[in-house]
Design a protein around this motif. Structure first.
Motif, PDB file in Angstrom:
ATOM      1  N   ASN A 123       0.824  -1.218   0.000  1.00 51.20           N
ATOM      2  CA  ASN A 123       0.000   0.000   0.000  1.00 51.20           C
ATOM      3  C   ASN A 123       0.856   1.267   0.000  1.00 51.20           C
ATOM      4  O   ASN A 123       0.489   2.280  -0.597  1.00 51.20           O
ATOM      5  CB  ASN A 123      -0.931   0.024   1.219  1.00 51.20           C
ATOM      6  N   HIS A 124       2.015   1.202   0.676  1.00 51.34           N
ATOM      7  CA  HIS A 124       2.907   2.357   0.714  1.00 51.34           C
ATOM      8  C   HIS A 124       3.508   2.627  -0.665  1.00 51.34           C
ATOM      9  O   HIS A 124       3.728   3.782  -1.032  1.00 51.34           O
ATOM     10  CB  HIS A 124       4.025   2.134   1.732  1.00 51.34           C
ATOM     11  N   ILE A 125       3.769   1.579  -1.429  1.00 50.59           N
ATOM     12  CA  ILE A 125       4.302   1.738  -2.774  1.00 50.59           C
ATOM     13  C   ILE A 125       3.213   2.234  -3.712  1.00 50.59           C
ATOM     14  O   ILE A 125       3.440   3.103  -4.555  1.00 50.59           O
ATOM     15  CB  ILE A 125       4.890   0.402  -3.290  1.00 50.59           C
ATOM     16  N   LEU A 126       2.021   1.694  -3.572  1.00 53.04           N
ATOM     17  CA  LEU A 126       0.931   2.048  -4.484  1.00 53.04           C
ATOM     18  C   LEU A 126       0.360   3.428  -4.198  1.00 53.04           C
ATOM     19  O   LEU A 126       0.009   4.162  -5.127  1.00 53.04           O
ATOM     20  CB  LEU A 126      -0.186   0.999  -4.398  1.00 53.04           C
ATOM     21  N   PHE A 127       0.239   3.792  -2.919  1.00 60.13           N
ATOM     22  CA  PHE A 127      -0.452   5.029  -2.560  1.00 60.13           C
ATOM     23  C   PHE A 127       0.422   6.045  -1.816  1.00 60.13           C
ATOM     24  O   PHE A 127      -0.056   7.111  -1.472  1.00 60.13           O
ATOM     25  CB  PHE A 127      -1.684   4.710  -1.712  1.00 60.13           C
ATOM     26  N   GLY A 128       1.670   5.708  -1.587  1.00 62.30           N
ATOM     27  CA  GLY A 128       2.555   6.632  -0.900  1.00 62.30           C
ATOM     28  C   GLY A 128       2.383   6.593   0.610  1.00 62.30           C
ATOM     29  O   GLY A 128       1.388   6.080   1.131  1.00 62.30           O
ATOM     30  N   SER A 129       3.366   7.163   1.319  1.00 63.88           N
ATOM     31  CA  SER A 129       3.306   7.219   2.781  1.00 63.88           C
ATOM     32  C   SER A 129       4.138   8.410   3.253  1.00 63.88           C
ATOM     33  O   SER A 129       5.133   8.264   3.944  1.00 63.88           O
ATOM     34  CB  SER A 129       3.843   5.919   3.390  1.00 63.88           C
ATOM     35  N   VAL A 130       3.706   9.599   2.855  1.00 68.70           N
ATOM     36  CA  VAL A 130       4.533  10.779   3.083  1.00 68.70           C
ATOM     37  C   VAL A 130       4.674  11.122   4.562  1.00 68.70           C
ATOM     38  O   VAL A 130       5.695  11.679   4.984  1.00 68.70           O
ATOM     39  CB  VAL A 130       3.963  11.983   2.290  1.00 68.70           C
ATOM     40  N   LEU A 131       3.685  10.776   5.378  1.00 67.54           N
ATOM     41  CA  LEU A 131       3.779  11.062   6.814  1.00 67.54           C
ATOM     42  C   LEU A 131       4.833  10.190   7.494  1.00 67.54           C
ATOM     43  O   LEU A 131       5.228  10.466   8.620  1.00 67.54           O
ATOM     44  CB  LEU A 131       2.419  10.863   7.487  1.00 67.54           C
ATOM     45  N   GLY A 132       5.278   9.144   6.797  1.00 71.13           N
ATOM     46  CA  GLY A 132       6.334   8.286   7.339  1.00 71.13           C
ATOM     47  C   GLY A 132       7.697   8.602   6.757  1.00 71.13           C
ATOM     48  O   GLY A 132       8.627   7.795   6.858  1.00 71.13           O
ATOM     49  N   THR A 133       7.847   9.775   6.165  1.00 71.08           N
ATOM     50  CA  THR A 133       9.112  10.156   5.535  1.00 71.08           C
ATOM     51  C   THR A 133      10.210  10.336   6.582  1.00 71.08           C
ATOM     52  O   THR A 133      10.049  11.092   7.542  1.00 71.08           O
ATOM     53  CB  THR A 133       8.959  11.482   4.751  1.00 71.08           C
ATOM     54  N   SER A 134      11.325   9.640   6.386  1.00 69.57           N
ATOM     55  CA  SER A 134      12.467   9.796   7.284  1.00 69.57           C
ATOM     56  C   SER A 134      13.325  10.973   6.839  1.00 69.57           C
ATOM     57  O   SER A 134      13.136  11.524   5.753  1.00 69.57           O
ATOM     58  CB  SER A 134      13.321   8.522   7.290  1.00 69.57           C
ATOM     59  N   TYR A 135      14.301  11.344   7.678  1.00 64.34           N
ATOM     60  CA  TYR A 135      15.183  12.465   7.342  1.00 64.34           C
ATOM     61  C   TYR A 135      15.989  12.152   6.085  1.00 64.34           C
ATOM     62  O   TYR A 135      16.154  13.016   5.218  1.00 64.34           O
ATOM     63  CB  TYR A 135      16.119  12.755   8.516  1.00 64.34           C
ATOM     64  N   GLN A 136      16.484  10.906   5.957  1.00 59.38           N
ATOM     65  CA  GLN A 136      17.270  10.518   4.785  1.00 59.38           C
ATOM     66  C   GLN A 136      16.411  10.553   3.516  1.00 59.38           C
ATOM     67  O   GLN A 136      16.874  10.999   2.456  1.00 59.38           O
ATOM     68  CB  GLN A 136      17.856   9.107   4.981  1.00 59.38           C
ATOM     69  N   GLU A 137      15.185  10.090   3.628  1.00 64.85           N
ATOM     70  CA  GLU A 137      14.277  10.116   2.483  1.00 64.85           C
ATOM     71  C   GLU A 137      13.936  11.543   2.075  1.00 64.85           C
ATOM     72  O   GLU A 137      13.817  11.848   0.883  1.00 64.85           O
ATOM     73  CB  GLU A 137      13.001   9.333   2.810  1.00 64.85           C
ATOM     74  N   ALA A 198       3.256  10.284  -3.272  1.00 64.39           N
ATOM     75  CA  ALA A 198       2.022   9.978  -4.001  1.00 64.39           C
ATOM     76  C   ALA A 198       1.832   8.502  -4.305  1.00 64.39           C
ATOM     77  O   ALA A 198       0.706   8.061  -4.529  1.00 64.39           O
ATOM     78  CB  ALA A 198       1.993  10.778  -5.308  1.00 64.39           C
ATOM     79  N   GLY A 199       2.898   7.720  -4.349  1.00 62.97           N
ATOM     80  CA  GLY A 199       2.760   6.319  -4.692  1.00 62.97           C
ATOM     81  C   GLY A 199       2.626   6.104  -6.197  1.00 62.97           C
ATOM     82  O   GLY A 199       2.505   7.047  -6.976  1.00 62.97           O
ATOM     83  N   VAL A 200       2.631   4.855  -6.591  1.00 65.85           N
ATOM     84  CA  VAL A 200       2.574   4.487  -8.008  1.00 65.85           C
ATOM     85  C   VAL A 200       1.255   4.917  -8.649  1.00 65.85           C
ATOM     86  O   VAL A 200       1.224   5.384  -9.791  1.00 65.85           O
ATOM     87  CB  VAL A 200       2.771   2.959  -8.159  1.00 65.85           C
ATOM     88  N   ILE A 201       0.156   4.776  -7.918  1.00 70.12           N
ATOM     89  CA  ILE A 201      -1.171   4.977  -8.498  1.00 70.12           C
ATOM     90  C   ILE A 201      -1.507   6.457  -8.679  1.00 70.12           C
ATOM     91  O   ILE A 201      -1.982   6.883  -9.738  1.00 70.12           O
ATOM     92  CB  ILE A 201      -2.260   4.309  -7.627  1.00 70.12           C
ATOM     93  N   LEU A 202      -1.261   7.267  -7.653  1.00 69.46           N
ATOM     94  CA  LEU A 202      -1.754   8.638  -7.659  1.00 69.46           C
ATOM     95  C   LEU A 202      -0.741   9.680  -8.139  1.00 69.46           C
ATOM     96  O   LEU A 202      -1.090  10.845  -8.292  1.00 69.46           O
ATOM     97  CB  LEU A 202      -2.237   9.019  -6.246  1.00 69.46           C
ATOM     98  N   VAL A 203       0.493   9.264  -8.416  1.00 69.98           N
ATOM     99  CA  VAL A 203       1.492  10.235  -8.868  1.00 69.98           C
ATOM    100  C   VAL A 203       1.101  10.852 -10.206  1.00 69.98           C
ATOM    101  O   VAL A 203       1.417  12.016 -10.493  1.00 69.98           O
ATOM    102  CB  VAL A 203       2.895   9.584  -8.962  1.00 69.98           C
ATOM    103  N   ILE A 204       0.386  10.083 -11.038  1.00 68.04           N
ATOM    104  CA  ILE A 204      -0.016  10.602 -12.350  1.00 68.04           C
ATOM    105  C   ILE A 204      -0.916  11.826 -12.197  1.00 68.04           C
ATOM    106  O   ILE A 204      -0.851  12.771 -12.997  1.00 68.04           O
ATOM    107  CB  ILE A 204      -0.710   9.496 -13.189  1.00 68.04           C
ATOM    108  N   ALA A 205      -1.770  11.849 -11.146  1.00 59.62           N
ATOM    109  CA  ALA A 205      -2.652  12.996 -10.932  1.00 59.62           C
ATOM    110  C   ALA A 205      -1.831  14.248 -10.605  1.00 59.62           C
ATOM    111  O   ALA A 205      -2.123  15.344 -11.088  1.00 59.62           O
ATOM    112  CB  ALA A 205      -3.635  12.705  -9.801  1.00 59.62           C
ATOM    113  N   MET A 206      -0.779  14.091  -9.811  1.00 60.22           N
ATOM    114  CA  MET A 206       0.075  15.222  -9.467  1.00 60.22           C
ATOM    115  C   MET A 206       0.889  15.698 -10.660  1.00 60.22           C
ATOM    116  O   MET A 206       1.376  16.827 -10.685  1.00 60.22           O
ATOM    117  CB  MET A 206       0.998  14.837  -8.306  1.00 60.22           C
TER     118      MET A 206
END
Length: 278
Positions: A123-137, A198-206
């Motif tokens: 789900n994180h790959i498909l839809f993203g998980s920006v609230l879990g972004t680490s400092y390195q990321e 945004a993940g794989v699915i929703l990045v196209i909208a952005m």
């Protein structure tokens, strides 16, 4: 008013929300810049194709023990080059080729993912998980966004002419093939940098919504870039804050906001056209 300010201010004091907003903002700005060229070129489906094609690269990179970003970028670039090669060496139209290539690679990635034990959540790959972004990321996202943004801004005039009229670009002596594959490479890199937000699915909208919204509001390309960035920056920051309070998908909130702004822009364009005719 105090309650509204508290709703805005409180999340900004939390470190993981701060990282999420910065990551979403960096992603939103670079996607907005690139979206103007994709709208002008008519490459909406190409962005969709590459975004889906990165999945097998992510899984293979995990198996090889190399950074996932390398696998994702390589996979996305392979998809775009393969699409161009098949189109040039067959009678099949480009949209048909993209449909086959990205569907096949996405399906291949899903099969690989289902057979490999991995710490990555699908789900994180498909839809993203920006609230879990680490400092390195965050550093990685900002670096990719900065590189792509600088390249796009420097070459914006050449890219604009190529996207608007490739034949004219060739006539005036521009390296059309280099611009073609350069734009595809930048698109692949942007999608890889946007996966966390945004993940794989929703990045196209952005990659489409800010550009098409700006296209409705102005006929000047330079102004179109500015409007797209403003729309994207507002929607990414606001969408991240809304998702925090609702405990909802951040990428979905961002995309819903961008879609809403697009609808408002369309209504405004219809109103202006109606007023001009009467």
């Amino acid at each position: 008013m105090t309650a509204l300010w508290e709703l805005i201010y409180h999340p900004l004091t939390i470190p993981f929300v701060q990282r999420a907003i910065l990551a979403a903002l960096a992603t939103g700005i670079v996607c907005a810049l690139l979206s103007c060229f994709l709208v002008l070129k008519g490459w909406s489906l190409m962005g969709d194709a590459i975004s889906h094609a990165v999945l097998p690269g992510i899984v293979l990179a995990y198996l090889a023990g190399i950074p996932l970003i390398i696998g994702a970028f390589t996979s996305g670039l392979f998809c775009s080059v393969a699409t161009g090669y098949i189109k040039e060496n067959s009678r099949i139209k480009e949209d048909t080729v993209m449909g086959i290539v990205f569907s096949g690679m996405f399906a291949f990635g899903l099969v690989l993912f289902s057979k490999v034990e991995t710490s990555q959540h699908l789900n994180h790959i498909l839809f993203g998980s920006v609230l879990g972004t680490s400092y390195q990321e965050l550093i990685q996202i900002i670096a990719i966004a900065s590189i792509v943004s600088i390249l796009v801004i420097i070459k914006r005039r050449d890219l604009m002419l190529y996207c608007f009229d490739a034949v004219q670009a060739k006539v005036v002596g521009l390296p059309v093939k280099l611009l073609h594959y350069g734009l595809l490479s930048i698109l692949a890199l942007t999608i890889v940098g946007s996966l966390k937000a945004a993940g794989v699915i929703l990045v196209i909208a952005m990659l489409i919504a800010p550009g098409i919204t700006a296209f409705l509001l102005t006929k000047r390309f330079e102004k179109m870039l500015v409007i797209a960035v403003i729309v994207s920056a507002f929607s990414t920051v606001t969408g991240t804050l809304i998702s925090f309070h609702l405990d909802a998908s951040t990428s979905a909130c961002i995309v819903i906001l961008q879609a809403f702004i697009f609808v408002m822009a369309q209504f405004y364009r219809v109103y202006v056209n109606h007023k001009v005719r009467h």
